[in-house]
Design an enzyme around this catalytic site. Structure first.
Site, mmCIF file in Angstrom:
data_model
loop_
_atom_site.group_PDB
_atom_site.id
_atom_site.type_symbol
_atom_site.label_atom_id
_atom_site.label_comp_id
_atom_site.label_asym_id
_atom_site.label_seq_id
_atom_site.Cartn_x
_atom_site.Cartn_y
_atom_site.Cartn_z
ATOM 1 N N TYR A 43 -7.949 4.528 6.301
ATOM 2 C CA TYR A 43 -7.214 3.949 7.427
ATOM 3 C C TYR A 43 -7.096 4.906 8.618
ATOM 4 C CZ TYR A 43 -6.217 0.784 3.627
ATOM 5 O OH TYR A 43 -6.348 -0.060 2.554
ATOM 6 N N ARG B 185 -2.184 6.354 12.124
ATOM 7 C CA ARG B 185 -1.138 6.126 11.120
ATOM 8 C C ARG B 185 0.210 6.748 11.477
ATOM 9 N NH1 ARG B 185 -1.246 7.731 6.529
ATOM 10 N NH2 ARG B 185 -0.138 6.017 5.562
ATOM 11 N N GLY C 242 -3.259 -0.491 -3.674
ATOM 12 C CA GLY C 242 -1.987 0.009 -3.164
ATOM 13 C C GLY C 242 -1.497 1.310 -3.764
ATOM 14 N N CYS D 46 -2.386 10.190 26.300
ATOM 15 C CA CYS D 46 -1.283 10.128 27.253
ATOM 16 C C CYS D 46 -0.089 9.378 26.681
ATOM 17 C CB CYS D 46 -1.769 9.497 28.552
ATOM 18 S SG CYS D 46 -3.083 10.471 29.271
ATOM 19 N N GLU D 47 0.449 9.862 25.591
ATOM 20 C CA GLU D 47 1.635 9.283 24.953
ATOM 21 C C GLU D 47 2.354 10.432 24.271
ATOM 22 O OE1 GLU D 47 1.972 5.745 23.305
ATOM 23 O OE2 GLU D 47 0.369 4.898 24.538
ATOM 24 N N SER E 269 0.828 -1.201 0.000
ATOM 25 C CA SER E 269 0.000 0.000 0.000
ATOM 26 C C SER E 269 0.865 1.256 0.000
ATOM 27 C CB SER E 269 -0.880 -0.023 1.248
ATOM 28 O OG SER E 269 -1.992 0.819 1.086
ATOM 29 N N PRO F 28 -8.431 -0.761 -5.445
ATOM 30 C CA PRO F 28 -7.969 0.443 -4.755
ATOM 31 C C PRO F 28 -8.848 0.782 -3.551
ATOM 32 C CG PRO F 28 -9.126 1.033 -6.768
ATOM 33 C CD PRO F 28 -9.101 -0.473 -6.714
ATOM 34 N N GLY F 29 -8.231 1.173 -2.454
ATOM 35 C CA GLY F 29 -8.964 1.655 -1.287
ATOM 36 C C GLY F 29 -8.537 3.089 -1.022
ATOM 37 N N ARG F 30 -7.300 3.216 -0.536
ATOM 38 C CA ARG F 30 -6.742 4.518 -0.174
ATOM 39 C C ARG F 30 -6.899 5.562 -1.287
ATOM 40 N NH1 ARG F 30 -2.330 5.010 3.309
ATOM 41 N NH2 ARG F 30 -1.924 2.789 2.986
HETATM 42 C C1 LIG Z 1 -5.701 -3.340 1.796
HETATM 43 C C2 LIG Z 1 -5.887 -4.075 0.549
HETATM 44 C C3 LIG Z 1 -6.181 -3.381 -0.618
HETATM 45 C C4 LIG Z 1 -6.277 -1.888 -0.689
HETATM 46 O O1 LIG Z 1 -5.059 -1.252 -0.531
HETATM 47 P P1 LIG Z 1 -4.974 0.334 -0.739
HETATM 48 O O2 LIG Z 1 -3.591 0.674 -0.442
HETATM 49 O O3 LIG Z 1 -5.944 0.939 0.213
HETATM 50 O O4 LIG Z 1 -5.355 0.592 -2.154
HETATM 51 C C5 LIG Z 1 -6.405 -4.128 -1.756
HETATM 52 N N1 LIG Z 1 -6.327 -5.482 -1.754
HETATM 53 C C6 LIG Z 1 -6.040 -6.164 -0.636
HETATM 54 C C7 LIG Z 1 -5.978 -7.635 -0.678
HETATM 55 C C8 LIG Z 1 -5.802 -5.496 0.544
HETATM 56 O O5 LIG Z 1 -5.511 -6.188 1.644
#
Ligand SMILES: *Cc1c(COP(=O)(O)O)cnc(C)c1O
Length: 501
Positions: A443, A382, A286, A413-414, A248, A329-331
């Site tokens: 995230y 993060r 990623g 408290c860190e 990622s 894609p997530g992020r």
């Molecule tokens: C976390 C994950 C993603 C998404 O990753 P990003 O960095 O958020 O795009 C895609 N595939 C798998 C299998 C993951 O574990």
């Protein structure tokens, strides 16, 4: 008068020429600053958001989310259209998921990946059909797999040889066939943080392509090849293809391209050995986003075209029919859509030895300004987990003082409870000011905690000039809800005697 860079600042951080300007790549498209300096999103002013919903507050642009989802969908469909008819985009729900977001994903024509029974429950609550969903995870429980089979999931991504057998057996037990992909590790070590690189050998995910004598079977087959043979044999499994996710927050194309070439090579081996061309290849997610001015992400169109080039030439060289491609894609979809709004509290200035002076002379110190906000590592883990950098701006007014090197810290408290390690903020940033931290869509909420019994903030979505709650904030009652209090003590002094009677 231009302000000199602080000796304590990292090399990539520049003193803003215009402290009121927004670094566009960090923000959702519809975020801007009004003429009075107040940050607004689609015309909704942050001071109104703070008044109505309180701070800390996650503010997500629904418009921007939909645009980024559609951007990946269109860029990849265009690039791969001629090769394999198009691409299936699965949004990685673990980056941020609630039922409203599941609706957006589905309405934009994307699938949704989950990696636990809980994430699956959210997707199903939103009414998404099973065939649009995937299930990941390196240690799925039988209950999670059974739920996925019963919901008719589009793909269950098996992570190990034992899971192939488990998925197949459970499917047979339920009188169904499970759609399965195999998660493989192509031995690519992505250039990212150790904890989010996921396709080299020495980490927990997936099955290796390597034919190491210690992991190969008697015929010398790699774990990946053994899994294909087992899946093809199993009556409960419909084997769709193979999958990899190299990690990622990756900017360089080389890792993705190498992984694609290795997996296509593996598909050609499968064809030669078993006489089947598996129909699908998932290249994971990623794609990196900008958290600070130093990050330069590539636009989806560029990523898609480069990948299509590699997939096309590799398949030609292997004389392989191009499999249906999917990505996850997530992020890169949700990250930039969101900023976190905080209220500033305590501030202080410390003098720090930069270590630049020779040992023999007096240390030369430089000022660093600390600005504490009303959240921290509980709403954004993060920085603590990965040493991640962020950026921040004064959001409730125009800056009136020169920018000074600042560190935005939380209320936990860190001492590691840092929100933004290095940023230039106006020197008069003070208690009651609102600060906005961009790029917190992925995230952050999903990794949030109740450390120090601090309630998790709400999430509001803005679209069409209106803000609405999509995840309610926690209350003190929520925090106490699972705490088991002592049962009320009976007031009767004779209760002991009664028990023995
Ligand atoms: C976390 C994950 C993603 C998404 O990753 P990003 O960095 O958020 O795009 C895609 N595939 C798998 C299998 C993951 O574990």
């Amino acid at each position: 008068m231009a302000v000199d860079a602080s000796q304590l600042a990292p090399g990539w951080l520049t003193v803003p020429a215009d402290p009121a300007a927004l670094e566009r790549k960090l923000w959702a498209e519809d975020v801007s600053r009004g003429s009075d300096g107040v940050l607004e999103i689609d015309g909704v002013r942050v001071e109104d958001l703070a008044r109505e919903f309180g701070t800390p507050l996650y503010v997500v642009s629904e418009t921007d989310f939909r645009a980024r989802a559609a951007g990946f969908r269109d860029a990849f469909n265009e690039a791969f259209g001629a090769l394999c008819g198009g691409v299936d985009v699965f949004y990685a729900g673990k980056s941020f998921l609630c039922s409203e977001v599941a609706h957006w994903v589905s309405e934009e024509g994307l699938g949704l990946d989950t990696c636990s029974g809980g994430e699956l429950a959210v997707a199903l609550r939103a009414g998404l059909p099973g065939h649009r969903l995937g299930l990941h995870g390196n240690n799925k429980s039988a209950a999670e797999i059974t739920r996925a089979i019963d919901a008719g999931l589009g793909r269950i991504v098996a992570d190990s040889l034992s899971e192939v057998a488990m998925v197949g057996d459970l499917a047979v037990e339920r009188g169904r066939t499970a759609n399965v992909m195999l998660r493989l590790t192509p031995g690519v070590h992505a250039e990212t943080h150790e904890f989010i690189a996921t396709a080299h050998e020495d980490q927990k995910f997936g099955m290796s392509l390597a034919t190491d004598p210690d992991t190969a079977d008697d015929d010398g087959a790699s774990p990946a090849a053994q899994a294909v043979a087992a899946a093809l044999r199993h009556p409960g499994i419909n084997l769709l293809g193979v999958h990899c996710h190299i990690g990622s927050q990756i900017f360089e194309p080389e890792g993705f391209e190498l992984a694609a070439r290795r997996l296509l090579g593996f598909l050609a081996e499968v064809r030669d050995r078993h006489g089947v061309e598996l129909p699908e290849l998932d290249l994971g997610g990623g794609y990196g986003i900008a958290y600070t001015e130093a990050d330069t992400p590539r636009p989806p169109r560029e990523i898609a075209q480069a990948m299509a080039g590699v997939v096309g030439t590799t398949c030609t060289a292997l004389n392989l029919r191009v499999p249906r491609i999917s990505i996850e894609p997530g992020r890169a979809i949700v990250g930039p859509t969101t900023f976190t709004l905080y209220t500033a509290g305590t501030t202080k200035v410390v003098q720090v030895d930069s270590g630049a002076a020779p040992r023999t002379s007096d240390p030369v110190t430089h000022p660093r300004r600390y600005v504490s906000v009303d959240g921290g590592m509980s709403d954004n883990a993060r920085p603590v987990l990965y040493g991640a950098d962020y950026s921040a701006v004064l959001a409730s007014r125009l800056p009136t003082a020169e920018p000074v090197l600042s560190r935005v810290v939380g209320k936990h408290c860190e001492s590691g409870d840092i929100v933004v390690r290095d940023v230039y903020l106006p020197g008069d940033t003070t208690a009651g000011d609102l600060l906005a931290v961009p790029g917190t869509g992925a995230y952050c909420w999903s990794l949030s905690s109740n450390y120090n019994y601090i309630p998790r903030p709400p999430v509001v979505a803005v679209a069409g000039g209106r803000a609405r709650l999509i995840v309610r904030g926690e209350t003190e009652d929520d925090l106490l809800a699972r705490d088991v209090p002592r049962s009320p003590v009976s007031p009767s002094p004779s209760s002991g005697a009664e028990r023995t009677a």
